[in-house]
Write a protein that holds these residues in place. Structure first.
Motif, PDB file in Angstrom:
ATOM      1  N   HIS A 129      -3.641   2.512  -0.105  1.00 31.45           N
ATOM      2  CA  HIS A 129      -3.429   3.217   1.160  1.00 31.45           C
ATOM      3  C   HIS A 129      -3.391   2.176   2.280  1.00 31.45           C
ATOM      4  N   THR A 130      -2.225   1.986   2.880  1.00 27.92           N
ATOM      5  CA  THR A 130      -2.080   1.008   3.966  1.00 27.92           C
ATOM      6  C   THR A 130      -2.099   1.718   5.315  1.00 27.92           C
ATOM      7  N   ASN A 135       5.147  -1.782  10.087  1.00 24.85           N
ATOM      8  CA  ASN A 135       5.752  -1.593   8.765  1.00 24.85           C
ATOM      9  C   ASN A 135       5.440  -0.177   8.284  1.00 24.85           C
ATOM     10  N   PRO A 136       6.348   0.399   7.481  1.00 26.08           N
ATOM     11  CA  PRO A 136       6.075   1.748   6.974  1.00 26.08           C
ATOM     12  C   PRO A 136       4.774   1.791   6.175  1.00 26.08           C
ATOM     13  N   ALA A 137       3.872   2.683   6.576  1.00 27.23           N
ATOM     14  CA  ALA A 137       2.628   2.860   5.827  1.00 27.23           C
ATOM     15  C   ALA A 137       2.917   3.606   4.529  1.00 27.23           C
ATOM     16  N   PHE A 138       2.095   3.362   3.510  1.00 26.26           N
ATOM     17  CA  PHE A 138       2.258   4.098   2.264  1.00 26.26           C
ATOM     18  C   PHE A 138       0.894   4.410   1.669  1.00 26.26           C
ATOM     19  N   ASN A 139       0.845   5.471   0.895  1.00 24.11           N
ATOM     20  CA  ASN A 139      -0.376   5.936   0.246  1.00 24.11           C
ATOM     21  C   ASN A 139       0.029   6.429  -1.137  1.00 24.11           C
ATOM     22  N   MET A 140      -0.245   5.619  -2.156  1.00 25.58           N
ATOM     23  CA  MET A 140       0.284   5.955  -3.480  1.00 25.58           C
ATOM     24  C   MET A 140      -0.732   5.661  -4.565  1.00 25.58           C
ATOM     25  N   ARG A 151       5.960  -3.903  -2.962  1.00 23.48           N
ATOM     26  CA  ARG A 151       6.286  -3.426  -1.624  1.00 23.48           C
ATOM     27  C   ARG A 151       6.634  -4.623  -0.740  1.00 23.48           C
TER      28      ARG A 151
END
Length: 234
Positions: A129-130, A135-140, A151
């Motif tokens: 979880h960024t 930059n586009p955040a992501f949660n994976m 990424r």
């Protein structure tokens, strides 16, 4: 060729060699080195409780990593960056591991445009979880069958990374806008080589203590020592 001609040719060769050597030395730039230390007596890192996946995560004790200070007062995991130093950016692939239910490294610094290989060495379910904004955040989720997720981080930015599955896991990614940076070692030492000659501001960033700046004059073939002393703000 007579003896005089041989001597002239040899001298010319030496002169050419000296010129090439001087050019190479000039192109090499200078080095900035130093130590980042804690001003005062640092609090010991607090132990954190392992509450999940204990068969993997509890094999060793876990401690908060937001301020790690060595026996000599040096601060680990601080990022030192030469602000405004221009050079050839060479983004590549950098590795960020989940190992023993810790993020390794705790602070990952790299050139903007690089691709982060997010590795799951634990073979259990992790989560990335960024909290980035530029930059586009992501949660994976990263289950055990996804050994590596990639990424790309295009923009310079400092942001936090955490694991929602294991609440004690936190780290930082530091994407730079210059190739001239370093992360301090366990004793707070750093070294940045090949810096073009000039006057710069050198900045140190530490996740809990903030930033400090110093001016430095970099000369070809010389080493400039820039030490920092940091303490809590306010």
């Amino acid at each position: 060729m007579n003896k005089f001609g041989v001597v002239l040719a040899a001298c010319a060769g030496v002169a050419l060699s000296m010129t090439v050597g001087a050019s190479l030395a000039s192109a090499a730039g200078g080095t900035i080195t130093g130590t980042v230390k804690y001003d005062g007596t640092a609090p010991p890192p607090r132990k954190v409780e392992v509450t999940k996946d204990k068969d993997v995560c509890a094999l060793h004790p876990h401690f908060e990593e937001d301020l790690l200070v060595g026996s000599g007062g040096g601060i680990a995991n601080a990022v030192v960056i030469v602000k405004g130093a221009k050079g050839d950016m060479k983004p590549g692939e950098v590795k960020f591991d989940q190992k023993g239910c810790d993020y390794v490294p705790h602070v990952l610094a790299f050139e903007a445009g690089s691709t982060v290989d997010i590795i799951n060495s634990d073979g259990i379910l992790h989560n990335i979880h960024t909290y980035s904004t530029k930059n586009p955040a992501f949660n994976m989720a990263q289950p055990k069958f996804k050994k590596v997720i990639q990424r790309k981080i295009d923009q310079p930015e400092v942001f936090k990374v955490s694991c929602d599955a294991h609440g004690w896991m936190h780290a930082w990614w530091f994407a730079t806008d210059t190739p001239y940076f370093a992360v301090t070692d366990d004793n707070g030492n750093y070294s940045i080589a090949g810096v073009p000659p000039g006057n710069y501001e050198v900045e140190v960033w530490q996740e809990k203590l903030g930033t400090e700046d110093q001016k430095v004059d970099v000369k070809d073939g010389a080493t400039a020592t820039t030490n920092f002393s940091m303490k809590p703000k306010g």
